[in-house]
Write a protein that holds these residues in place. Structure first.
Motif, short mmCIF file in Angstrom:
data_model
loop_
_atom_site.label_atom_id
_atom_site.label_comp_id
_atom_site.label_asym_id
_atom_site.label_seq_id
_atom_site.Cartn_x
_atom_site.Cartn_y
_atom_site.Cartn_z
N VAL A 14 0.85 -1.20 0.00
CA VAL A 14 0.00 0.00 0.00
C VAL A 14 0.89 1.24 0.00
CG1 VAL A 14 -1.51 1.40 1.49
CG2 VAL A 14 -2.12 -0.96 0.97
N SER A 15 1.93 1.20 0.79
CA SER A 15 2.87 2.33 0.84
C SER A 15 3.53 2.55 -0.52
CB SER A 15 3.93 2.06 1.92
OG SER A 15 4.89 3.08 1.93
N ASN A 16 3.92 1.47 -1.17
CA ASN A 16 4.54 1.59 -2.50
C ASN A 16 3.55 2.10 -3.54
OD1 ASN A 16 7.15 0.86 -1.82
ND2 ASN A 16 6.80 -1.31 -2.19
N THR A 17 2.33 1.62 -3.49
CA THR A 17 1.31 2.10 -4.43
C THR A 17 1.04 3.57 -4.20
OG1 THR A 17 0.31 -0.10 -4.55
CG2 THR A 17 -1.05 1.77 -5.30
N ARG A 18 0.98 3.99 -2.95
CA ARG A 18 0.77 5.40 -2.62
C ARG A 18 1.90 6.26 -3.22
NH1 ARG A 18 0.22 4.78 2.61
NH2 ARG A 18 -2.05 4.67 2.51
N GLY A 41 -4.52 8.22 -16.57
CA GLY A 41 -5.57 8.42 -15.57
C GLY A 41 -6.44 7.18 -15.39
N GLU A 42 -6.77 6.51 -16.49
CA GLU A 42 -7.56 5.28 -16.40
C GLU A 42 -6.79 4.17 -15.69
OE1 GLU A 42 -10.21 5.90 -20.48
OE2 GLU A 42 -8.25 4.91 -20.60
N LEU A 43 -5.50 4.07 -15.99
CA LEU A 43 -4.66 3.06 -15.34
C LEU A 43 -4.54 3.35 -13.84
CD1 LEU A 43 -2.84 0.59 -15.46
CD2 LEU A 43 -0.96 2.11 -16.18
N ALA A 44 -4.35 4.61 -13.48
CA ALA A 44 -4.27 4.97 -12.06
C ALA A 44 -5.56 4.60 -11.33
CB ALA A 44 -3.99 6.46 -11.91
N GLN A 45 -6.68 4.89 -11.97
CA GLN A 45 -7.97 4.57 -11.34
C GLN A 45 -8.17 3.05 -11.23
OE1 GLN A 45 -12.10 5.26 -13.01
NE2 GLN A 45 -11.73 7.07 -11.74
N HIS A 46 -7.72 2.30 -12.21
CA HIS A 46 -7.83 0.85 -12.15
C HIS A 46 -7.01 0.30 -10.97
CE1 HIS A 46 -8.52 -3.23 -13.42
NE2 HIS A 46 -7.21 -3.45 -13.48
N ILE A 47 -5.81 0.82 -10.80
CA ILE A 47 -4.98 0.40 -9.66
C ILE A 47 -5.73 0.67 -8.35
CG2 ILE A 47 -2.85 0.91 -8.38
CD1 ILE A 47 -1.55 1.41 -11.21
N PHE A 85 -8.34 5.78 -3.93
CA PHE A 85 -7.38 4.77 -3.49
C PHE A 85 -7.38 4.65 -1.97
CE2 PHE A 85 -3.03 4.56 -1.70
CZ PHE A 85 -2.75 3.22 -1.91
N GLU A 86 -7.25 5.77 -1.27
CA GLU A 86 -7.18 5.75 0.20
C GLU A 86 -8.47 5.16 0.79
OE1 GLU A 86 -4.50 6.13 1.86
OE2 GLU A 86 -3.24 7.21 0.45
N SER A 87 -9.60 5.52 0.24
CA SER A 87 -10.88 4.99 0.71
C SER A 87 -10.94 3.47 0.50
CB SER A 87 -12.03 5.67 -0.03
OG SER A 87 -13.25 5.06 0.28
N ASN A 88 -10.50 3.02 -0.66
CA ASN A 88 -10.51 1.59 -0.96
C ASN A 88 -9.51 0.82 -0.11
OD1 ASN A 88 -12.56 1.90 -2.78
ND2 ASN A 88 -11.21 2.01 -4.55
N VAL A 89 -8.38 1.43 0.20
CA VAL A 89 -7.40 0.78 1.07
C VAL A 89 -8.01 0.53 2.45
CG1 VAL A 89 -5.24 1.16 2.36
CG2 VAL A 89 -5.31 1.50 -0.12
N GLU A 90 -8.73 1.51 2.97
CA GLU A 90 -9.36 1.33 4.28
C GLU A 90 -10.38 0.19 4.25
OE1 GLU A 90 -8.48 2.46 7.26
OE2 GLU A 90 -6.81 3.28 6.10
N LYS A 91 -11.17 0.12 3.19
CA LYS A 91 -12.15 -0.97 3.05
C LYS A 91 -11.42 -2.31 2.92
CE LYS A 91 -15.44 2.08 0.82
NZ LYS A 91 -15.85 2.61 -0.47
#
Length: 168
Positions: A14-18, A41-47, A85-91
């Motif tokens: 998660v830290s590396n993705t951030r 932008g699409e690739l970032a959102q997919h990640i 991303f941050e919201s999804n990481v928490e979930k």
């Protein structure tokens, strides 16, 4: 023991993705290396979206993507993608904490409507292939996108080529 290792790897990655998402400049979100490729932008959102899939993978025996309505937002807004991303990481973190070693051994299936696209396969195998390795694959693509647009790539596992004496 496997679950403890997955949890530790999750937090490290998660830290590396951030770091990687933080390196994406707004000005290059429309970059597309080929007509069949996603934009940056699409690739970032997919990640960022893959982290959301941890919930369906770890909390449901059969995950139906067609029944799961996820609001993603604008792929041309990197700030919104980082927040997504941050919201999804928490979930994902909550879903990961709900797992047991026994649940990792149980079969899991992903479908889109009536079409089965993964499984049935043990959930632990899905965690590695569909979640962890899937993120790593797309992060590798993002590194190529960043370099192709002249942007600095952050060191995820140590210094990058550009950080070494060879790259200067």
């Amino acid at each position: 023991m496997i679950l403890q290792n997955l949890t530790q790897e999750f937090e490290q990655e998660v830290s590396n993705t951030r770091k990687l998402l933080a390196a994406i400049p707004e000005k290059d979100l429309g970059y597309r290396p080929s007509e069949v490729s996603w934009t940056m932008g699409e690739l970032a959102q997919h990640i960022a979206t893959i982290y959301y899939w941890y919930v369906g993978t770890f909390t449901q025996d059969v995950y139906d993507l067609a029944a799961d309505h996820l609001e993603r937002g604008d792929t041309n807004d990197i700030v919104a993608t980082r927040a997504f991303f941050e919201s999804n990481v928490e979930k994902a973190r909550v879903a990961l904490q709900s797992l047991t070693e026994e649940k990792l051994q149980l079969d899991w299936t992903m479908k889109v409507g009536e079409r089965i696209v993964i499984g049935p396969v043990p959930r632990g195998i899905v965690a590695r292939g569909f979640l962890f390795n899937h993120i790593y694959h797309h992060r590798g693509e993002m590194i190529v996108y960043l370099r192709a647009t002249g942007n600095k790539v952050p060191g995820l596992y140590g210094p990058t080529y550009e950080d070494s004496n060879k790259g200067t």
